[in-house]
Design a protein around this motif. Sequence first.
Motif, PDB file in Angstrom:
ATOM      1  N   GLN A 183     -12.279 -67.151  51.135  1.00  0.00           N
ATOM      2  CA  GLN A 183     -10.966 -67.604  50.681  1.00  0.00           C
ATOM      3  C   GLN A 183     -11.062 -68.768  49.707  1.00  0.00           C
ATOM      4  OE1 GLN A 183      -8.701 -68.428  54.216  1.00  0.00           O
ATOM      5  NE2 GLN A 183      -8.225 -66.272  54.589  1.00  0.00           N
ATOM      6  N   SER A 184     -11.920 -69.734  50.021  1.00  0.00           N
ATOM      7  CA  SER A 184     -12.052 -70.906  49.148  1.00  0.00           C
ATOM      8  C   SER A 184     -13.354 -71.613  49.470  1.00  0.00           C
ATOM      9  CB  SER A 184     -10.870 -71.869  49.334  1.00  0.00           C
ATOM     10  OG  SER A 184     -10.829 -72.341  50.671  1.00  0.00           O
ATOM     11  N   ALA A 185     -13.767 -72.497  48.567  1.00  0.00           N
ATOM     12  CA  ALA A 185     -15.007 -73.245  48.783  1.00  0.00           C
ATOM     13  C   ALA A 185     -14.871 -74.203  49.960  1.00  0.00           C
ATOM     14  CB  ALA A 185     -15.382 -74.015  47.519  1.00  0.00           C
ATOM     15  N   LEU A 186     -13.736 -74.903  50.042  1.00  0.00           N
ATOM     16  CA  LEU A 186     -13.440 -75.770  51.177  1.00  0.00           C
ATOM     17  C   LEU A 186     -12.402 -75.060  52.040  1.00  0.00           C
ATOM     18  CD1 LEU A 186     -13.966 -78.507  52.526  1.00  0.00           C
ATOM     19  CD2 LEU A 186     -12.029 -79.426  51.235  1.00  0.00           C
ATOM     20  N   CYS A 187     -12.813 -74.681  53.222  1.00  0.00           N
ATOM     21  CA  CYS A 187     -11.958 -73.857  54.084  1.00  0.00           C
ATOM     22  C   CYS A 187     -10.984 -74.738  54.867  1.00  0.00           C
ATOM     23  CB  CYS A 187     -12.803 -73.026  55.028  1.00  0.00           C
ATOM     24  SG  CYS A 187     -13.995 -71.964  54.195  1.00  0.00           S
ATOM     25  N   ASP A 188     -10.000 -75.280  54.147  1.00  0.00           N
ATOM     26  CA  ASP A 188      -8.990 -76.110  54.808  1.00  0.00           C
ATOM     27  C   ASP A 188      -8.041 -75.263  55.651  1.00  0.00           C
ATOM     28  OD1 ASP A 188      -9.980 -78.428  53.682  1.00  0.00           O
ATOM     29  OD2 ASP A 188      -8.795 -78.167  51.861  1.00  0.00           O
ATOM     30  N   ASN A 189      -7.797 -74.035  55.230  1.00  0.00           N
ATOM     31  CA  ASN A 189      -6.869 -73.165  55.939  1.00  0.00           C
ATOM     32  C   ASN A 189      -7.651 -72.123  56.743  1.00  0.00           C
ATOM     33  OD1 ASN A 189      -4.620 -74.441  54.700  1.00  0.00           O
ATOM     34  ND2 ASN A 189      -4.939 -73.188  52.867  1.00  0.00           N
ATOM     35  N   HIS A 190      -7.229 -71.918  57.961  1.00  0.00           N
ATOM     36  CA  HIS A 190      -7.894 -70.968  58.832  1.00  0.00           C
ATOM     37  C   HIS A 190      -7.247 -69.594  58.692  1.00  0.00           C
ATOM     38  CE1 HIS A 190      -4.688 -73.062  61.164  1.00  0.00           C
ATOM     39  NE2 HIS A 190      -4.353 -71.821  61.471  1.00  0.00           N
ATOM     40  N   ALA A 191      -8.036 -68.560  58.975  1.00  0.00           N
ATOM     41  CA  ALA A 191      -7.508 -67.198  58.956  1.00  0.00           C
ATOM     42  C   ALA A 191      -6.748 -66.893  60.235  1.00  0.00           C
ATOM     43  CB  ALA A 191      -8.648 -66.198  58.764  1.00  0.00           C
ATOM     44  N   LYS A 192      -7.244 -67.418  61.367  1.00  0.00           N
ATOM     45  CA  LYS A 192      -6.564 -67.222  62.649  1.00  0.00           C
ATOM     46  C   LYS A 192      -6.727 -68.467  63.495  1.00  0.00           C
ATOM     47  CE  LYS A 192      -6.508 -62.212  63.304  1.00  0.00           C
ATOM     48  NZ  LYS A 192      -6.836 -61.097  64.224  1.00  0.00           N
ATOM     49  N   LEU A 193      -5.738 -68.713  64.339  1.00  0.00           N
ATOM     50  CA  LEU A 193      -5.753 -69.851  65.255  1.00  0.00           C
ATOM     51  C   LEU A 193      -5.547 -69.325  66.671  1.00  0.00           C
ATOM     52  CD1 LEU A 193      -5.723 -72.933  65.835  1.00  0.00           C
ATOM     53  CD2 LEU A 193      -3.241 -72.845  65.490  1.00  0.00           C
ATOM     54  N   PHE A 194      -6.540 -69.545  67.517  1.00  0.00           N
ATOM     55  CA  PHE A 194      -6.461 -69.101  68.912  1.00  0.00           C
ATOM     56  C   PHE A 194      -6.088 -70.305  69.770  1.00  0.00           C
ATOM     57  CE2 PHE A 194      -9.458 -66.444  66.656  1.00  0.00           C
ATOM     58  CZ  PHE A 194      -9.077 -65.161  67.016  1.00  0.00           C
ATOM     59  N   GLU A 195      -4.940 -70.201  70.403  1.00  0.00           N
ATOM     60  CA  GLU A 195      -4.424 -71.330  71.170  1.00  0.00           C
ATOM     61  C   GLU A 195      -3.548 -70.821  72.298  1.00  0.00           C
ATOM     62  OE1 GLU A 195      -2.028 -75.554  70.370  1.00  0.00           O
ATOM     63  OE2 GLU A 195      -1.997 -73.947  68.865  1.00  0.00           O
ATOM     64  N   GLU A 196      -3.736 -71.401  73.466  1.00  0.00           N
ATOM     65  CA  GLU A 196      -2.891 -71.084  74.617  1.00  0.00           C
ATOM     66  C   GLU A 196      -1.980 -72.270  74.889  1.00  0.00           C
ATOM     67  OE1 GLU A 196      -3.322 -69.153  79.072  1.00  0.00           O
ATOM     68  OE2 GLU A 196      -4.892 -70.496  78.349  1.00  0.00           O
ATOM     69  N   HIS A 197      -0.687 -72.051  74.847  1.00  0.00           N
ATOM     70  CA  HIS A 197       0.282 -73.129  75.029  1.00  0.00           C
ATOM     71  C   HIS A 197       0.481 -73.421  76.515  1.00  0.00           C
ATOM     72  CE1 HIS A 197       1.356 -73.139  70.759  1.00  0.00           C
ATOM     73  NE2 HIS A 197       1.342 -71.813  70.825  1.00  0.00           N
ATOM     74  N   ASP A 198       0.666 -74.699  76.802  1.00  0.00           N
ATOM     75  CA  ASP A 198       0.880 -75.111  78.188  1.00  0.00           C
ATOM     76  C   ASP A 198       2.266 -74.708  78.657  1.00  0.00           C
ATOM     77  OD1 ASP A 198      -1.645 -76.367  78.259  1.00  0.00           O
ATOM     78  OD2 ASP A 198      -0.804 -78.158  77.307  1.00  0.00           O
ATOM     79  N   ALA A 199       2.340 -74.462  79.953  1.00  0.00           N
ATOM     80  CA  ALA A 199       3.639 -74.150  80.546  1.00  0.00           C
ATOM     81  C   ALA A 199       4.512 -75.398  80.524  1.00  0.00           C
ATOM     82  CB  ALA A 199       3.462 -73.658  81.971  1.00  0.00           C
ATOM     83  N   PRO A 200       5.819 -75.248  80.304  1.00  0.00           N
ATOM     84  CA  PRO A 200       6.719 -76.426  80.278  1.00  0.00           C
ATOM     85  C   PRO A 200       6.645 -77.212  81.578  1.00  0.00           C
ATOM     86  CG  PRO A 200       7.843 -74.441  79.477  1.00  0.00           C
ATOM     87  CD  PRO A 200       6.538 -73.985  80.042  1.00  0.00           C
ATOM     88  N   GLY A 201       6.517 -78.533  81.425  1.00  0.00           N
ATOM     89  CA  GLY A 201       6.481 -79.406  82.588  1.00  0.00           C
ATOM     90  C   GLY A 201       5.138 -79.508  83.281  1.00  0.00           C
ATOM     91  N   SER A 202       4.111 -78.878  82.719  1.00  0.00           N
ATOM     92  CA  SER A 202       2.802 -78.897  83.374  1.00  0.00           C
ATOM     93  C   SER A 202       1.856 -79.924  82.772  1.00  0.00           C
ATOM     94  CB  SER A 202       2.160 -77.506  83.292  1.00  0.00           C
ATOM     95  OG  SER A 202       1.932 -77.150  81.933  1.00  0.00           O
ATOM     96  N   ARG A 203       2.279 -80.643  81.753  1.00  0.00           N
ATOM     97  CA  ARG A 203       1.397 -81.586  81.088  1.00  0.00           C
ATOM     98  C   ARG A 203       1.237 -82.854  81.918  1.00  0.00           C
ATOM     99  NH1 ARG A 203      -0.067 -80.633  76.003  1.00  0.00           N
ATOM    100  NH2 ARG A 203      -0.513 -82.831  75.677  1.00  0.00           N
ATOM    101  N   SER A 204       0.053 -83.447  81.816  1.00  0.00           N
ATOM    102  CA  SER A 204      -0.242 -84.695  82.502  1.00  0.00           C
ATOM    103  C   SER A 204      -1.150 -85.528  81.611  1.00  0.00           C
ATOM    104  CB  SER A 204      -0.919 -84.429  83.851  1.00  0.00           C
ATOM    105  OG  SER A 204      -2.201 -83.873  83.662  1.00  0.00           O
ATOM    106  N   PHE A 205      -1.594 -86.661  82.124  1.00  0.00           N
ATOM    107  CA  PHE A 205      -2.475 -87.535  81.357  1.00  0.00           C
ATOM    108  C   PHE A 205      -3.799 -86.850  81.027  1.00  0.00           C
ATOM    109  CE2 PHE A 205      -6.026 -90.575  81.466  1.00  0.00           C
ATOM    110  CZ  PHE A 205      -5.705 -91.369  80.371  1.00  0.00           C
TER     111      PHE A 205
END
Length: 523
Positions: free
Chosen positions: A325-347
């Motif tokens: 895509q480019s010499a400096l790959c600032d942009n990703h082709a895909k992002l794999f991420e699992e979002h936390d359930a609401p209210g489940s976050r802690s320190f």
Amino acid sequence: MEREPMSSDDRAEEAAAAAESAQQQQQPLEWRFAQVFGERAAGEDVQEVDIISAIEFDKSGNHLATGDRGGRVVLFERMDSGDSASRKELERQEYPIARHPEFRYRTEFQSHEPEFDYLKSLEIEEKINKIKWCQTANNALFLLSTNDKTIKYWKVQEKKVKQVSVMNSNTSRSSDNGSTSSMGTNSCTALLPNGGCSEKLYSPNNNVSFPPGGCTSLRLPVVVTGQDLNHVPRCRRVYAHAHDYHINSISNNSDGETFISADDLRINLWNLEISNQSFNIVDVKPANMEDLTEVITCAEFHPTHCNTLAYSSSKGTIRLIDMRQSALCDNHAKLFEEHDAPGSRSFFTEIIASVSDIKFARDGRHILSRDFMTLKLWDLNMDSRPVATFQVHEYLRPKLCDLYENDSIFDKFECCLSGDGLRVATGSYSNLFRIFGCAPGSAEASTLEASRNPMRRQVSNPARPTRTLTSLARTVRRGGENTSVDANGISYDLSTKLLHLAWHPTENSIACAAANSLYMYYA
């Protein structure tokens, strides 16, 4: 020619065979102890420099390399080759004998030395962070090893030992201390007409005697090549001064010519033959360091696509990038991420979400990631959530505060996949490691200990319901001064941790490191 339609009996037989094959794949493996290197005796102290910090099989599975905190690389080679048995022996066997991989020590060498960066007043440890095998050529082994700052490209080749023989002197005469001396490389300065030399001018110790009247003929030393083989390591390239932060991973490209190295903020692309130049392909360093929110934790090339690589971050995300895509790959082709359930976050949510290791499956279709609490298997075609999540040590969740206070929560556990992609493995505390089946419908979840008896700490608890794929098989550790017990009676030892392990590329065999000991198991 048209294919004849299958009869109902043929279809039934094919379906039965498929069902039997699937059932065999889902059955849990029975793991057995194979061998151990560097086993310590009871009560023996472990030196810091002897602790293993990296393990890696080569693609063939015939060689294994380990690195330690003392900067040494130790090579092992497989000695139970299937080709060694003659054809008559194989024909004599009514049933094939299942043999587990057996390795032997081959050689070791000092890869890195401790250094000091005078410009930054920073000590650079000799500890080996990663080892990666490269393509072999001319019966020589090639590998990359790295510490925090410097990557080295090593060649290890067998060479026959050469010795100097047919000496002119008589070395049977011993010196005063009982040792026997030889001529060595000294030369005579006063030669007699008949080929002898003056003893007084030759050696102050007078350890070498000549026949009376000198030698009748002068015999020159002869170099003889013996049959003994010596493994000679040689550093071919040094890739240095390209990382401002500690190198956390290196990965070979499938093209056999390039590799990447990653630190906290950058990923560099190297050519194996060029050590004084690299290309920065990923840079997450912000203009103002106060705006820094995440760092790179691991990076790895795709096993077959030379233009694709993935890297993980401390926020629990995995980015897939395409270098076309480019010499400096600032942009990703895909992002794999699992979002936390609401209210489940802690320190501790962000801390335990940090990905410590990622591995591509051999087919390149899946990515395995390890954070502090779980293993996650991702499908490259589905980036919204993992296809499977395996709880490694869920019993430690109520103890996160204690783990944070003693810094155990920042331990970096590695993960690995089997060659067929049906199972995954990772380490835990108390020198335990866990193996999960990831085939559809599999409920395999085994807990083993890095010892000669890997199953000894597994206990059944009839009061508990049957374990599912994501549940944790309960383990008990008896004794130990640093052992803690939680509310459910489960004991764990935070001082003994199994961080590094590797799966054989073609067989169900695992090598894992417990402090300075290398344990190997097979199924």
